[in-house]
Design an enzyme around this catalytic site. Structure first.
Site: not given
Ligand code: RIB
Length: 292
Positions: A38, A40, A214, A238, A244
């Site tokens: 997620g 968040g 990127g 990955d 995030d």
């Molecule tokens: O940005 C990566 C995230 O996007 C993943 O963890 C997935 O849950 C989506 O929200």
């Protein structure tokens, strides 16, 4: 000054594939792994692992209690996180190919059950000068931005994943945007990084922008000055959650008064480490791993 991240929490089902499926194609996967994720949650964990103190607000179902435990283990304050009895936690179905690139399909679940009442209850705990971070994976983002700004919070918006709903948000109330090139292009109609920054400055003159590119690095601009940070080399397995990681790190560093250059450098290093590991939240390094 408090920082609250009102954002999604997902259970990520990651399928390792040779190539991401094309339309009409059925493909096999090498293996499937379940990860915490997620946008968040990933950003809150990155913020905390960068040494910052953050509250996470949002909603999960009982199947997502392990996500709350993970956040708490990392020192994230979860007193604004609600557990629903009748709705499942958000899910993400992720294909990761042999180059570490990904493709993600979401099922919003509890992230899309967030109500106006919950937003009001959370914002009541914060006051003028505090920071609100949010992304575009929960319901009522438009209302959240509006109410947070009216309360005097500094609104930081990562409109990811980009959608028409994100474009309809009161974006003039945002103080800091975190965008990738696609999101910047959708917001401005420009394709090149300098064009995106110039258009953002014209559209939202009060806002700062961090544009991630990127492997080409990242840019910060306040409309007058622009700073570039190169990406750090990495063998990607990955890339899920790399953006995030960058977001959580750059904000944690800025929140404790580090300058933008130092903050972007640490964020770039953290993201470079994250892409060498599998999973989203699981791949985020701690500050001491940065060796800068
Ligand atoms: O940005 C990566 C995230 O996007 C993943 O963890 C997935 O849950 C989506 O929200």
């Amino acid at each position: 000054m408090n920082v609250v991240n009102f954002g999604s929490l997902n259970i990520d089902y990651t399928f390792q594939v040779s190539e991401i499926a094309r339309p009409g194609q059925t493909i096999d996967s090498q293996h499937v792994t379940c990860f915490p994720g997620g946008k968040g949650l990933n950003q809150s964990i990155a913020f905390a692992r960068a040494g910052g103190r953050i509250f996470h607000a949002g909603m999960i179902g009982r199947d997502g209690l392990f996500l709350k435990e993970l956040l708490e283990k990392d020192g994230v304050d979860c007193t604004c996180l609600k557990v629903l009895e009748d709705v499942g936690t958000g899910k993400a179905f992720i294909q990761v190919d042999r180059n570490g690139q990904n493709s993600i399909v979401l099922s919003g679940g509890a992230n899309k059950a967030i109500t106006e009442a919950h937003i009001l209850a959370v914002l009541n705990r914060f006051s003028a000068g505090d920071w609100l971070l949010t992304q575009n994976e929960i319901s009522h983002v438009d209302l959240l931005i509006d109410l947070a700004e009216k309360r005097g919070l500094r609104v930081i918006f990562n409109p990811s994943p980009m959608s028409d709903a994100a474009l309809r948000c009161p974006l003039e109330k945002v103080s800091l945007f975190l965008l990738n090139e696609d999101e910047g292009a959708r917001l401005t109609g420009k394709e090149d990084p300098q064009g995106i920054l110039a258009a953002m400055a014209a559209l939202y003159p009060r806002a700062e922008v961090i544009l991630t590119l990127g492997e080409k690095g990242s840019l910060w601009s306040d409309g007058k000055e622009t700073i570039f940070q190169e990406a750090m080399p990495a063998d990607a397995v990955d890339t899920t959650g790399a953006g995030d990681t960058y977001t959580g790190y750059v904000l944690a560093c800025l929140s404790r008064g580090e300058g933008i250059r130092a903050s972007m450098r640490k964020a770039a290093r953290a993201a470079a480490i994250a892409v060498t590991r599998k999973g989203a939240a699981s791949s985020i390094p701690c500050l001491r791993e940065l060796d800068l």
